[in-house]
Design a protein around this motif. Structure first.
Motif, PDB file in Angstrom:
ATOM      1  N   LYS A 150       0.678  -1.306  -0.132  1.00 35.00           N
ATOM      2  CA  LYS A 150      -0.051  -0.026  -0.022  1.00 35.00           C
ATOM      3  C   LYS A 150       0.861   1.383  -0.004  1.00 35.00           C
ATOM      4  O   LYS A 150       0.684   2.116  -0.652  1.00 35.00           O
ATOM      5  CB  LYS A 150      -1.017   0.005   1.282  1.00 35.00           C
ATOM      6  CG  LYS A 150      -2.024   1.300   1.270  1.00 35.00           C
ATOM      7  CD  LYS A 150      -2.759   0.894  -0.094  1.00 35.00           C
ATOM      8  CE  LYS A 150      -3.995   1.884   0.058  1.00 35.00           C
ATOM      9  NZ  LYS A 150      -4.983   1.273   1.009  1.00 35.00           N
ATOM     10  N   ASP A 296      -6.015   8.466   0.368  1.00 33.58           N
ATOM     11  CA  ASP A 296      -5.911   7.155  -0.194  1.00 33.58           C
ATOM     12  C   ASP A 296      -5.118   7.360  -1.707  1.00 33.58           C
ATOM     13  O   ASP A 296      -4.885   8.565  -1.667  1.00 33.58           O
ATOM     14  CB  ASP A 296      -7.235   6.321  -0.056  1.00 33.58           C
ATOM     15  CG  ASP A 296      -8.044   6.907  -1.202  1.00 33.58           C
ATOM     16  OD1 ASP A 296      -7.863   7.649  -2.188  1.00 33.58           O
ATOM     17  OD2 ASP A 296      -9.453   6.668  -0.984  1.00 33.58           O
ATOM     18  N   ASP A 318      -5.809   4.673   6.085  1.00 38.97           N
ATOM     19  CA  ASP A 318      -5.815   3.819   4.739  1.00 38.97           C
ATOM     20  C   ASP A 318      -4.396   3.095   4.509  1.00 38.97           C
ATOM     21  O   ASP A 318      -4.624   2.118   3.967  1.00 38.97           O
ATOM     22  CB  ASP A 318      -5.934   4.832   3.475  1.00 38.97           C
ATOM     23  CG  ASP A 318      -5.932   4.184   2.381  1.00 38.97           C
ATOM     24  OD1 ASP A 318      -7.237   3.406   2.044  1.00 38.97           O
ATOM     25  OD2 ASP A 318      -5.046   4.109   1.365  1.00 38.97           O
TER      26      ASP A 318
END
Length: 457
Positions: A150, A296, A318
């Motif tokens: 991520k 995000d 996030d």
């Protein structure tokens, strides 16, 4: 009142696992298989939602558990009280008392991108030793891999602007916050707000102030002055407690310029432009604008592409929770049993949870800077021309046989690896990366299917 710490300690690593790992060990022991060797592999069956790749992370913590796993006397005494172990022979507990990992371990270097069915980690050891590691290895590698992946997406969206981990308070517990700080740094983040990560890992630390600090004072400007007196060279002011642009104006009235202002809410594009205009009109061209608040990759990308005058992003929930893909579905499967000098292939067949047999070698091919394809081959099977091996042997006979890089070295390595990914893999809808399976692996798979299922043609 006596408070009992819950976090696992060095002494409880042996039981930081699922019960069925220990019951399987007891059954192996009673059947006389304590010395029978086996190979297990850790891999992802599929990519999570909106992912074109995964970034391997968590190996250092996994190795620590593997090499330090023990069963002290008080733990053994407690295990004996469990009903499920009442009929197990005393020799099993003697085995646990003397437990040491004596096997071999291969893994992808941390920071390496990988794809479905590619081994992130391999263990070859007596089956009882290898089996016991399952729960901790999955947990250790899965979470950091999820966060590192991520982080790489966020940093890609930011296009060179720093992304900072603000997620400790949103992580699934204090331990997760520390692991997330490490993994996010590997994935490309500039640093973290987690002070323990700065202490333990030497990560760059970032922090500003909370709204509560502003609210404590009778007026916003007084709060700003108080903070600047304490931190004249590190004054980053949170300006959106009441009215964001008024907050910027209050910051401009201070005796010396603030190093930065942070906006945590609202229309970040519009607000950043207005703030930048106020700062520049006052000659504060060097004052940075940082933004945070429910960011995000999509929002960061949109702000970057709109050329909003933002100098850095702080990302919390996030990054550390990854709500659209909170796990990377790693599994730990038996791929071969070693019996009388022969590797007997093993695999799971049913449903969508199948696996490929035999210990594998993983190779990757480049054309210029870009990765163009991977090859999974059986151990000892020759690679195709132009392919380079990826797996590294980190432990042999229960001892480490290579020095681990620092987290900064891992981060630098990850950057070079991520730069080699084809552009399409950064898009969720992009074409899948090609991973080939060698003829020997395919043959072993077909043979096992026929053996267990018969010829279903």
């Amino acid at each position: 009142m006596k408070l009992r710490p819950l976090f696992p300690s060095q002494e409880t690593l042996g039981i930081h696992t699922d019960l069925y790992e220990l019951t399987m060990l007891a059954a192996y022991f009673e059947a006389g298989f304590a010395e029978e060797r086996a190979t297990f592999e850790l891999f992802a069956r599929r990519l999570p939602a909106r992912r074109g790749f995964l970034v391997a992370a968590g190996l250092e913590q996994a190795l620590h558990q593997v090499l330090n796993l023990r069963f002290p006397e008080d733990v053994l005494a407690w295990l004996r009280t469990l009903e499920v172990f009442r009929g197990v022979s005393p020799g099993f507990f003697d085995y646990l008392r003397d437990f040491r990992f004596n096997g071999d371990l291969w893994a992808l270097p941390e920071g390496t991108p990988f794809f479905p069915h590619e081994p992130v980690l391999q263990v070859r050891a007596p089956v009882m030793e290898a089996q016991l590691l399952e729960t901790y290895l999955i947990a250790s590698i899965s979470y950091q891999t999820t966060v590192a992946t991520k982080a790489s997406l966020l940093c890609r969206a930011a296009r060179g602007r720093p992304v900072i981990d603000f997620g400790s308070r949103r992580a699934q517990g204090p331990q997760a916050g520390l692991l997330a700080a490490r993994a996010s740094f590997i994935g490309g983040c500039a640093g973290t707000s987690n002070v323990l990560a700065g202490y333990r890992l030497g990560l760059p630390l970032y922090g500003t102030m909370a709204h509560s600090f502003i609210q404590f004072f009778d007026d916003e400007r007084c709060a700003f002055e108080t903070f600047q007196r304490s931190f004249p060279r590190h004054t980053i002011l949170l300006v959106d407690t009441y009215d964001t642009l008024r907050g910027v104006r209050n910051a401009l009235t201070l005796t010396s310029p603030a190093q930065g202002v942070r906006v945590d809410s609202g229309d970040l594009d519009r607000t950043a432009r207005a703030a930048r205009k106020l700062l520049d009109q006052s000659g504060h061209h060097e004052t940075r604008i940082l933004v945070s608040g429910d960011l995000d990759p999509e929002r960061v990308k949109a702000l970057t592409e709109a050329e909003a005058p933002i100098d850095g992003y702080g990302v919390g929930t996030d990054l550390v929770v990854c709500p659209e893909a909170p796990t990377c579905d790693l599994v730990y499967k038996l791929v071969e049993r070693l019996h009388e000098g022969r590797a007997l292939p093993r695999m799971k067949i049913s449903g969508e949870k199948g696996s490929f047999p035999l210990r594998k070698e993983l190779y990757r091919r480049r054309e210029g800077r870009e990765f163009v394809g991977d090859l999974l081959a059986a151990e000892g099977e020759a690679a195709l021309d132009g392919y380079s091996p990826l797996l590294v042997k980190y432990a042999e006979g229960g001892e480490t046989n290579t020095d681990l890089p620092t987290v900064r070295q891992v981060r630098d390595y990850a950057r070079t690896q991520l730069d080699g990914l084809p552009e399409r893999l950064w898009r969720p809808e992009g074409e899948a990366y090609p991973v080939r399976h060698s003829p020997r692996l395919r043959k072993a798979e077909r043979s096992l299917r026929r053996s267990h299922l018969g010829d279903r043609r």
